[in-house]
Every structure is written in C-alpha cells, then in structure tokens.
Design an enzyme around this catalytic site. Structure first.
Site, PDB file in Angstrom:
ATOM      1  N   SER A   4       0.907  -1.175   0.133  1.00  0.00           N
ATOM      2  CA  SER A   4       0.004  -0.090   0.055  1.00  0.00           C
ATOM      3  C   SER A   4       0.889   1.285   0.135  1.00  0.00           C
ATOM      4  CB  SER A   4      -0.766  -0.064   1.367  1.00  0.00           C
ATOM      5  OG  SER A   4      -1.589   1.416   1.480  1.00  0.00           O
ATOM      6  N   LYS A  52      -1.046  -1.212  -4.496  1.00  0.00           N
ATOM      7  CA  LYS A  52      -2.167  -0.282  -4.268  1.00  0.00           C
ATOM      8  C   LYS A  52      -1.724   1.029  -3.834  1.00  0.00           C
ATOM      9  CE  LYS A  52      -4.736  -0.141   0.364  1.00  0.00           C
ATOM     10  NZ  LYS A  52      -5.112  -1.119   1.492  1.00  0.00           N
ATOM     11  N   LYS A  82      -2.819   4.761  -2.441  1.00  0.00           N
ATOM     12  CA  LYS A  82      -4.123   5.639  -1.840  1.00  0.00           C
ATOM     13  C   LYS A  82      -4.296   6.748  -2.646  1.00  0.00           C
ATOM     14  CE  LYS A  82      -4.151   3.634   2.317  1.00  0.00           C
ATOM     15  NZ  LYS A  82      -5.337   3.239   2.914  1.00  0.00           N
ATOM     16  N   ASP A 125      -7.043   2.895  -3.085  1.00  0.00           N
ATOM     17  CA  ASP A 125      -8.038   2.920  -1.913  1.00  0.00           C
ATOM     18  C   ASP A 125      -8.089   4.249  -1.365  1.00  0.00           C
ATOM     19  OD1 ASP A 125      -8.971   2.603   0.661  1.00  0.00           O
ATOM     20  OD2 ASP A 125      -7.155   1.602   1.646  1.00  0.00           O
ATOM     21  N   GLU A 161     -10.802   0.201  -3.495  1.00  0.00           N
ATOM     22  CA  GLU A 161     -11.204  -0.123  -2.116  1.00  0.00           C
ATOM     23  C   GLU A 161     -11.861   1.280  -1.362  1.00  0.00           C
ATOM     24  OE1 GLU A 161      -7.742  -1.439  -0.160  1.00  0.00           O
ATOM     25  OE2 GLU A 161      -8.367  -1.129   1.820  1.00  0.00           O
ATOM     26  N   ASP A 210     -13.523  -2.230   3.105  1.00  0.00           N
ATOM     27  CA  ASP A 210     -12.602  -2.379   4.123  1.00  0.00           C
ATOM     28  C   ASP A 210     -13.448  -1.685   5.499  1.00  0.00           C
ATOM     29  OD1 ASP A 210     -10.789  -1.867   6.229  1.00  0.00           O
ATOM     30  OD2 ASP A 210      -9.330  -0.586   4.909  1.00  0.00           O
ATOM     31  N   LYS A 218      -9.464  -7.152   7.941  1.00  0.00           N
ATOM     32  CA  LYS A 218      -8.458  -6.641   9.093  1.00  0.00           C
ATOM     33  C   LYS A 218      -8.975  -7.036  10.390  1.00  0.00           C
ATOM     34  CE  LYS A 218      -7.165  -2.412   6.973  1.00  0.00           C
ATOM     35  NZ  LYS A 218      -7.498  -0.840   6.700  1.00  0.00           N
ATOM     36  N   GLY A 231      -3.746  -4.203   6.111  1.00  0.00           N
ATOM     37  CA  GLY A 231      -2.726  -3.880   7.287  1.00  0.00           C
ATOM     38  C   GLY A 231      -3.144  -2.286   7.713  1.00  0.00           C
TER      39      GLY A 231
END
Ligand code: OSB
Ligand code: MG
Length: 376
Positions: free
Chosen positions: A136, A162, A164, A189, A214, A239, A263, A291
């Site tokens: 990420s 991934k 952000k 995400d 996400e 998520d 998670k 994570g």
C-alpha cells in the site's frame, strides 16, 4: 481450561521509517498499545491497531486503553477459557471497541497455540505455507517520488501495488502509472474520500483496469456502494464498512462489493475474522488481509491469518523494513523476490519478541492481575 494470571498494557512510540499519507491524514510515528498476557509461566502478545486519532474508525489508542483497562481485561482475568474462541462471548456485553477486543483475543489465540504446540496459522485453520504480498503506497509529495516508490516495490517482487488516492490525487496519477506499467496488478484505496457527486468520476476509472477500488464512499455505507458497483466493471472492495460477519453478508447480498478486505482488528479478533473469511468463501467472494501499519507482533498475526484458504489475493502484509528501522520481533518479516512471505511452522506466532527494544520504546504501562485463586 486456561486462566490468565496477568495482563500488561503498554504504549510504545515508534517513528515510521517513511511517513504514510492517506485521504484522512499523515502518520509519521505510531503510538501503539501492546498487550502481554501471562498464564502458567507462558507469555503471549497482542497488538491493538487503533490509530493515534479516530480517523480510520471511531477507536483510537486512548479509547482502546481505557476500555481494555476498565472493561475487557477484568473480564478476561475473571474467566476460565477454552482458548481464543472464548473471548467474543466474554466481551459481548461491551458494544463496539473491536480493536481493543481484538488485541486481547489475539493474545489468547497466541497463548493457545503455544500451549497446544502448534503454529498459530494452523490453529486458525490456515493451509498455506506461503502468502502473497502486495504493498500500500501512501499519497506522495510529488508524482516523481510516487514513481520511484512504485519502481522500488516492483523490483522487490511485490505482487500488487495499491495506491492511496483522494480527489486531486487520482485520475492523473493512475494515467501516468498505467502509461509506465500497463501490465502490473494495480488497485487503489480512497478511505471514504468520495461522495455521490463523484460517481461519474469514479466510474471513469474502469479504463485503468484496476484489480479493485477500495472503500470509495462513506466509512459506514453499503447502499451507495451497491449503487456505484452497478455502474462499474471494476470490483469494489470494502474495508471500513465491514465490522463483522453480518456486515459481510449484507454487503455481499446487496452487491456492494465483489472483494473483501479483512483486518483482524477492525472485526474484533481472530474469531470474527475467520467467520468473515468463511462467509465470503461460501459465497465465492475472495478476501485479502489488510494492514494498519503494524509492528512485528500484529504483522505476525496477519501472516497467520493470511494462510487461510480464501485469502486468495495479495494482502497489505509486507516486509518489516518498509515500516521500521528496527522491528520488535526477530527475525524481521522479509518478503522473497517473488513477493511471498513464508508462514512460520513453529509453535505459536513463529517470531521471537524483542523485549529489550519494547522496553526502550515504552512510554506508559499498567499491569492487572487476577485475584488470587484458591486451588482445590
Ligand atoms: O485503509 O488499508 C487502509 C493504513 C492505515 C489505516 C488504513 C489503511 C492503511 C493502509 C496501509 O493501507 C496498510 C499497511 O501497509 O499496513
Ligand atoms: Mg483500506
């Protein structure tokens, strides 16, 4: 029957090797609540993934600390347990506070694995000997720095990148990344950074062939995600919205997503994480392990969880060195050049805790002990 003799809470402060920026803020150092439990001469650990602020979820380290100290730990010290699976029932009266509950429950699973002399991964139902890893990558100060980071992680072997994203750090970024790396497995995400007015904008990302998007919308939403999913080919992954098995069932039923991020802290512990995993597996929905910028203790627990069969997509479980100059476990978590982590096959979590380092990092501590028990 298992009894806990003592519970030690401690807060450690650890600077991140690299600052991490999401749509909800920048993290440069972590304040982390660690749980250590003692039972009959054995010691086991849990990590609370609540953040420094209530931005990812409504929990934060200080709420987790007080709920653990005043509500959860006393219940655990009073109880006779079968194992980690006994914790949800014990904590049921306390609503919410899932990250606080998970830290204690996961420590009990860890203890149970040591007692049974089995790897934690096997105790949880894991079947994989290696897990697939992705990274990420936070929002960066410049496009150039982002490109350098991606190049480094691809060269290291990670199987999925991934990014952000947030309004203003999205379409243009995906364009330049896809131009340079047309074939990589790419996802994004948003951590709930978009709203209904953004639906056309979000739908336009189908052109980037992302593995998933996400949590684009509200942190507590299913309905509008299902509206958005109807308009997109790209799978949505939830998520923040998924707090438990019922949420997973509702989201799958409503077609709010086609992939789930699990998670263990967000769902309240290993028992519920396994329940979400199984519910998704039975309905053909793949999952992956998220994570929360964990230290080695939380990371080791994530590795064990990721060994369950329906964790079929690369997780956000990556090498210790991406987060910390010195992790608090030994050996540090490493990732092979094929982007895999080997699941330890020794009893317990499979890593040794560096108590000396933890001592140095500790800024507050509190010990709760069981009332002295009269033996029969
Ligand atoms: O949404 O997955 C998230 C980190 C902190 C809070 C929320 C998230 C994240 C990450 C980083 O994406 C995952 C990691 O590398 O630990
Ligand atoms: Mg996320």
């Amino acid at each position: 029957m298992l009894k806990i003799d003592a519970i030690h809470l401690r807060e450690i402060n650890m600077p991140l090797a690299h600052p991490f920026e999401t749509s909800f803020g920048l993290t440069t150092a972590r304040r982390i609540l660690l749980i250590e439990i003692e039972s009959d001469g054995l010691t086991a650990w849990g990590e609370c993934v609540a953040g420094e602020h209530p931005y990812f979820s409504d929990e934060m380290i200080d709420t987790a600390w007080i709920i653990t100290e005043t509500e959860l730990a006393p219940r655990l010290l009073d109880a006779e347990l079968q194992g980690g699976g006994s914790c949800p029932g014990l904590f049921r009266q306390v609503r919410g506070h899932r990250m606080a509950k998970a830290a204690l429950e996961n420590a009990v699973w860890d203890l149970e694995a040591q007692l049974e002399q089995v790897p934690l991964a096997r105790l949880l139902g894991g079947t994989r000997s290696v897990i697939a890893c992705g990274v990420s990558i936070g929002i960066q100060p410049s496009v150039e720095q982002l490109m350098n980071k991606i190049a480094t992680e691809i060269a290291a072997g990670y199987q999925r990148i991934k990014l952000k994203c947030k309004p203003g750090w999205d379409t243009q970024i995906f364009e330049v990344v896809r131009k340079r790396w047309p074939g990589i497995t790419l996802s994004c995400d948003a951590n709930s950074a978009y709203r209904m007015k953004d639906f056309d904008h979000l739908a336009s990302w189908d052109q980037f062939k992302l593995l998933m998007i996400e949590q684009p919308l509200w942190y507590d939403d299913f309905y509008f995600h299902s509206m958005l999913q109807k308009r997109m080919r790209t799978p949505i992954c939830l998520d923040e919205s998924i707090r438990n098995r019922r949420d997973a069932l509702a989201a799958i039923e409503m077609q709010s997503c086609r992939i789930l991020n699990i998670k263990v802290g967000r769902v309240g512990g290993f028992s519920e994480a396994i329940a979400v995993h199984n519910a998704a597996a039975e309905r053909g929905i793949p999952v992956w392990c998220g994570g929360m910028l964990e230290t080695g203790i939380g990371r080791a627990h994530n590795i064990a969880l990721s060994s369950l069969p329906n964790f079929s997509l690369p997780g956000d479980v990556s090498a210790s060195g991406r987060y910390w100059s010195h992790d608090i476990i030994e050996p540090a978590v490493t990732v092979s050049n094929k982007g895999e982590i080997i699941v330890p096959d020794t009893a317990g979590m499979g890593y040794a805790v560096r108590r000396d380092r933890i001592e140095t990092l500790t800024v507050r501590r509190r010990t709760l002990r069981a009332k002295s028990r009269v033996s029969a």
